[in-house]
Design a protein around this motif. Structure first.
Motif, short mmCIF file in Angstrom:
data_model
loop_
_atom_site.label_atom_id
_atom_site.label_comp_id
_atom_site.label_asym_id
_atom_site.label_seq_id
_atom_site.Cartn_x
_atom_site.Cartn_y
_atom_site.Cartn_z
N ILE A 60 36.69 9.92 -107.00
CA ILE A 60 36.25 10.89 -105.99
C ILE A 60 36.91 10.61 -104.64
N VAL A 61 36.95 9.34 -104.22
CA VAL A 61 37.59 9.01 -102.95
C VAL A 61 39.08 9.34 -102.99
N TYR A 62 39.72 9.06 -104.10
CA TYR A 62 41.14 9.37 -104.27
C TYR A 62 41.39 10.86 -104.13
N VAL A 63 40.56 11.67 -104.77
CA VAL A 63 40.72 13.13 -104.69
C VAL A 63 40.47 13.62 -103.27
N PHE A 64 39.43 13.14 -102.63
CA PHE A 64 39.12 13.58 -101.26
C PHE A 64 40.23 13.21 -100.29
N LEU A 65 40.71 11.97 -100.36
CA LEU A 65 41.79 11.56 -99.45
C LEU A 65 43.07 12.34 -99.73
N SER A 66 43.31 12.67 -100.98
CA SER A 66 44.50 13.46 -101.32
C SER A 66 44.37 14.89 -100.82
N LEU A 67 43.15 15.45 -100.91
CA LEU A 67 42.94 16.81 -100.43
C LEU A 67 43.13 16.90 -98.92
N ILE A 68 42.61 15.89 -98.19
CA ILE A 68 42.79 15.87 -96.73
C ILE A 68 44.24 15.60 -96.40
N GLY A 69 44.84 14.65 -97.12
CA GLY A 69 46.28 14.44 -97.13
C GLY A 69 46.89 13.76 -95.93
N ASN A 70 48.16 13.41 -96.11
CA ASN A 70 49.03 12.89 -95.05
C ASN A 70 48.58 11.53 -94.51
N PHE A 71 48.18 10.61 -95.40
CA PHE A 71 47.87 9.25 -95.02
C PHE A 71 48.94 8.32 -95.57
N PRO A 72 49.21 7.20 -94.90
CA PRO A 72 50.14 6.22 -95.47
C PRO A 72 49.62 5.75 -96.82
N PRO A 73 50.53 5.46 -97.75
CA PRO A 73 50.09 5.03 -99.09
C PRO A 73 49.11 3.87 -99.08
N ILE A 74 49.34 2.88 -98.21
CA ILE A 74 48.45 1.72 -98.19
C ILE A 74 47.04 2.12 -97.75
N TRP A 75 46.91 3.10 -96.89
CA TRP A 75 45.58 3.58 -96.49
C TRP A 75 44.86 4.19 -97.70
N VAL A 76 45.56 5.02 -98.44
CA VAL A 76 44.95 5.64 -99.62
C VAL A 76 44.57 4.57 -100.63
N TYR A 77 45.48 3.66 -100.92
CA TYR A 77 45.21 2.62 -101.90
C TYR A 77 44.06 1.71 -101.44
N SER A 78 44.00 1.42 -100.15
CA SER A 78 42.91 0.57 -99.65
C SER A 78 41.57 1.27 -99.81
N GLY A 79 41.52 2.56 -99.47
CA GLY A 79 40.27 3.31 -99.62
C GLY A 79 39.82 3.39 -101.06
N PRO A 109 42.30 0.53 -92.40
CA PRO A 109 41.49 1.31 -93.34
C PRO A 109 40.31 0.52 -93.90
N VAL A 110 40.50 -0.77 -94.16
CA VAL A 110 39.39 -1.59 -94.66
C VAL A 110 38.26 -1.65 -93.63
N ALA A 111 38.61 -1.88 -92.37
CA ALA A 111 37.58 -1.96 -91.32
C ALA A 111 36.87 -0.62 -91.14
N LEU A 112 37.61 0.49 -91.19
CA LEU A 112 36.99 1.81 -91.03
C LEU A 112 36.04 2.10 -92.19
N VAL A 113 36.49 1.83 -93.41
CA VAL A 113 35.62 2.06 -94.57
C VAL A 113 34.38 1.18 -94.46
N PHE A 114 34.59 -0.08 -94.10
CA PHE A 114 33.44 -0.99 -94.00
C PHE A 114 32.42 -0.48 -93.00
#
Length: 322
Positions: free
Chosen positions: A244-263, A126-131
């Protein structure tokens, strides 16, 4: 709380150490040039390659995650840009730098080190993708908006502008390292032992050197003028962006917790020093961009520590809409 403080204290301590050293050792900012070159072109690319090359390929194709995180960053840029346009009376160039100050986090120097310390190697993808995709967004928005403002100092055709953007994206050492790392993962490539040892040395040096250099940079760019938009930039960058990122990732949903927290963690990082570099490139809002980096970095000691405490103690659920 002691665990969280133990996590962030060495991290921010390296920034403080660089800051204090620069105040006592009389060296010009230009003396940091080779250190920055080592970090940008050697150490951090080695870190990205090292981690991505060992990642299962199926984890590298999470386009929904990229959409949520990157669109969240774009939303933040657009929000600050609109606020700045209204407050500046329509100055596109200045508003672009303000938008970048609110949306462009220190995801290169601070992101990998802090996320890996907090969440382990599961955070690397997730860090590499965000970067990669956040940087691509900023590399596109900066020249595009400056061209629209007429402040880019050139008369480029749309094709020339697009070619310049593509060149910046695909020649960036972090993005090149990510592409090569993904290719190595697809091919199941394993570096020979001597080469792998060298990569390990370089990867281990990346975070300490980057944070120390960041502290030196902050110390040698004194805070001469606090911009009137500071309150907006600090609030949007350190609070609204991760929300905003937290809300968007939650709306899309179904990611591992560490992915959400990393984003969310990367969204909460302070303004990147690259914003100052871009401001210098176009000679727009230069001193104020430097002030934004310093102020958001200082404030992030509190906000990032609080966010990590909420994550590690279960106060922040990994999915806002279970």
């Amino acid at each position: 709380m002691a665990n969280v403080i133990g996590l962030v204290l060495p991290f921010f301590g390296l920034i403080l150490l660089g800051f204090v050293t620069a105040k006592f050792v009389r060296q010009p900012l230009e003396a940091l040039g080779w250190m920055n070159t080592f970090i940008l072109y050697v150490a951090l690319p080695a870190l990205f390659f090292n981690l991505l090359s060992r990642t299962p390929v199926e984890q590298l194709a999470q386009w929904r995650f990229v959409l949520g995180a990157t669109f969240g960053t774009y939303t933040v840029f657009a929000l600050m840009f609109v606020i700045a346009i209204v407050r500046s009376g329509g100055d596109i160039a200045e508003s672009t730098i303000k938008g970048l100050a609110a949306a462009y986090g220190n995801i290169g120097y601070m992101g990998p080190g802090l996320a890996l310390l907090a969440f382990g190697e599961q955070a690397v993808v997730p860090v590499a993708l965000v970067f990669c995709f956040d940087n691509t967004l900023h590399f596109v928005m900066a020249p595009l908006m400056m061209a629209l403002s007429g402040r880019d100092g050139s008369q480029q055709t749309p094709a020339q502008l697009a070619l310049g953007v593509l060149k910046r994206v695909f020649t960036h050492p972090f993005i090149l390292a990510t592409i090569i790392g993904v290719g190595a993962a697809i091919l199941s490539f394993q570096a020979p032992a001597p080469l792998q040892t060298l990569l390990n040395y370089l990867a281990n040096a990346a975070a300490p050197c980057a944070l120390f250099a960041m502290g030196v940079t902050l110390a040698l760019r004194p805070l001469r003028r606090v911009p009137s938009d500071t309150a907006f930039i600090v609030a949007i960058k350190l609070i609204i962006h991760p929300v905003i990122v937290y809300v968007f990732l939650s709306l899309i949903g179904n990611f591992p917790p560490i992915w959400v927290y990393s984003g969310v963690l990367l969204a909460a990082l302070p303004t990147a020093t690259n914003v100052f570099v871009i401001a210098q490139q176009y000679d727009v809002w230069v001193e104020r961009a430097s002030a934004s980096v310093l102020i958001t970095t200082t404030a992030s000691v509190v906000t990032v520590t609080g966010l990590l405490f909420a994550m590690t103690n279960g106060w922040l659920p990994a999915d806002l809409f279970p």
